[in-house]
Structure formats: structure tokens, C-alpha cells
Motif scaffolding. Structure first.
Motif, mmCIF file in Angstrom:
data_model
loop_
_atom_site.group_PDB
_atom_site.id
_atom_site.type_symbol
_atom_site.label_atom_id
_atom_site.label_comp_id
_atom_site.label_asym_id
_atom_site.label_seq_id
_atom_site.Cartn_x
_atom_site.Cartn_y
_atom_site.Cartn_z
ATOM 1 N N GLY A 48 0.797 -1.229 0.000
ATOM 2 C CA GLY A 48 0.000 0.000 0.000
ATOM 3 C C GLY A 48 0.822 1.267 0.000
ATOM 4 N N HIS A 49 2.128 1.147 0.229
ATOM 5 C CA HIS A 49 3.013 2.316 0.236
ATOM 6 C C HIS A 49 3.051 2.929 -1.163
ATOM 7 C CE1 HIS A 49 6.459 4.792 1.312
ATOM 8 N NE2 HIS A 49 7.071 4.367 0.221
ATOM 9 N N GLY A 50 2.861 4.220 -1.233
ATOM 10 C CA GLY A 50 2.900 4.899 -2.525
ATOM 11 C C GLY A 50 4.325 5.066 -3.021
ATOM 12 N N GLY A 51 4.440 5.473 -4.246
ATOM 13 C CA GLY A 51 5.763 5.738 -4.794
ATOM 14 C C GLY A 51 6.298 4.566 -5.589
ATOM 15 N N SER A 52 7.422 4.819 -6.239
ATOM 16 C CA SER A 52 8.000 3.815 -7.130
ATOM 17 C C SER A 52 8.940 2.850 -6.413
ATOM 18 C CB SER A 52 8.747 4.502 -8.276
ATOM 19 O OG SER A 52 9.773 5.325 -7.739
ATOM 20 N N CYS A 53 9.310 3.176 -5.178
ATOM 21 C CA CYS A 53 10.198 2.287 -4.432
ATOM 22 C C CYS A 53 9.525 1.882 -3.126
ATOM 23 C CB CYS A 53 11.546 2.950 -4.174
ATOM 24 S SG CYS A 53 11.442 4.562 -3.416
ATOM 25 N N VAL A 98 12.127 -1.937 1.566
ATOM 26 C CA VAL A 98 11.573 -3.290 1.704
ATOM 27 C C VAL A 98 10.560 -3.495 0.592
ATOM 28 C CG1 VAL A 98 10.412 -4.917 3.254
ATOM 29 C CG2 VAL A 98 11.898 -3.131 4.206
ATOM 30 N N ARG A 99 10.645 -4.653 -0.038
ATOM 31 C CA ARG A 99 9.706 -4.985 -1.122
ATOM 32 C C ARG A 99 9.157 -6.386 -0.911
ATOM 33 N NH1 ARG A 99 12.183 -8.664 -4.436
ATOM 34 N NH2 ARG A 99 14.463 -8.637 -4.346
#
Length: 153
Positions: A48-53, A98-99
Motif C-alpha cells: 500500500g506504500h505509494g511511490g515507485s520504491c 523493503v519490497r
């Protein structure tokens, strides 16, 4: 400000009861999917974290309302379970992101589908509460919290 009715209290009770049941249901389904409830929350915070990373540990700690070191331990366990991975930030190698790994992505997708369906069951109660809030109007300016007088200016 209009007075509260018995129905207002009953609606709030119903919502809180359904919310607690939903949380218990969510925990049960997370465990059935092979993750802990905290790991499920972690996976959702990453996705749910926005952004590309991916998010940093600090951002995850904020989302999960945990201390930094508790979040590190949670990520460590999720990494051992091959649910997540850590990567260095492309712009600043001092920053760790973290991904999700494929297993984490698969588990989260399955759990999210079930959760969205279950949340649909709460929609009528939420709609009623939203209408209740509109009918209540602004809170009493004399208090900041229920039962407590506002501090003197």
C-alpha cells in the motif's frame, strides 16, 4: 448540538462489535494463509506504500504503529519466510527499502480479495455512522475529550 439517542449508542455498539469480529476474522485468515497477523499487516503496508520504491523501516514502523526495532525484527522474520526482501535505495545507498517477494505478493493478494468482500458486510453500518456524524454536528467546543473540560486559554 443534538442529544444522542439510544439508537446512536446501539449503532456505535454494533460497529465496534462488527469491527472486533472483523479483526478476529482477519487474524484467523492470515494464520490460515501461513502468515502471522503482523506479517499480513506488514505485507499490506509494503504494497500500500505509494511511490515507485518500497518503504523504509521507519515508514513501515509508522504505518504499523510499532517501534523501529520491533519493525526490524518483524521484517527479519518475514525475510526469513521469503515474504519480503531488502534493497538499497537507488538514490541513497544508506537507505534500505523493503519490497514484497512473489510468495508475499501471492499471499497478500489472496487475503486482500477475501478482506474486501468481508468489508462489504460492514458498509451498511459505516454508512449509518456517517449519517449519524452529520446529524451530530460539531463537537462541543467546551471539551477536547468526552468528559474532560477544555484547557483554559
Amino acid at each position: 448540538m443534538e442529544p444522542l439517542t439510544q439508537q446512536d449508542f446501539a449503532t456505535l455498539l454494533e460497529f465496534r462489535t462488527r469491527l472486533r469480529r472483523f479483526l478476529a476474522w482477519s487474524e484467523q485468515h492470515a494464520r490460515a494463509a501461513g502468515v502471522t497477523p503482523r506479517q499480513h499487516q506488514l505485507l499490506l503496508a509494503i504494497k500500500g506504500h505509494g511511490g515507485s520504491c518500497g518503504p523504509t523501516i521507519g515508514e513501515l514502523a509508522d504505518y504499523l504503529m510499532l517501534r523501529h526495532h520491533s519493525t526490524v525484527e518483524l521484517v527479519d522474520r518475514a525475510e526469513e519466510a521469503r515474504l519480503v526482501a531488502r534493497d538499497r535505495d537507488a538514490a541513497d545507498a544508506r537507505v534500505i527499502r523493503v519490497r514484497l517477494r512473489p510468495d508475499g505478493e501471492r499471499i497478500l493478494t489472496a487475503l486482500t480479495r477475501r478482506h474486501l468482500i468481508e468489508l462489504g458486510e460492514l458498509a451498511p453500518v459505516l454508512d449509518h455512522l456517517a449519517a449519524l456524524l452529520e446529524h451530530l454536528g460539531d463537537p462541543d467546543p467546551q471539551t477536547d475529550e468526552p468528559g474532560r473540560p477544555a484547557p483554559a486559554s
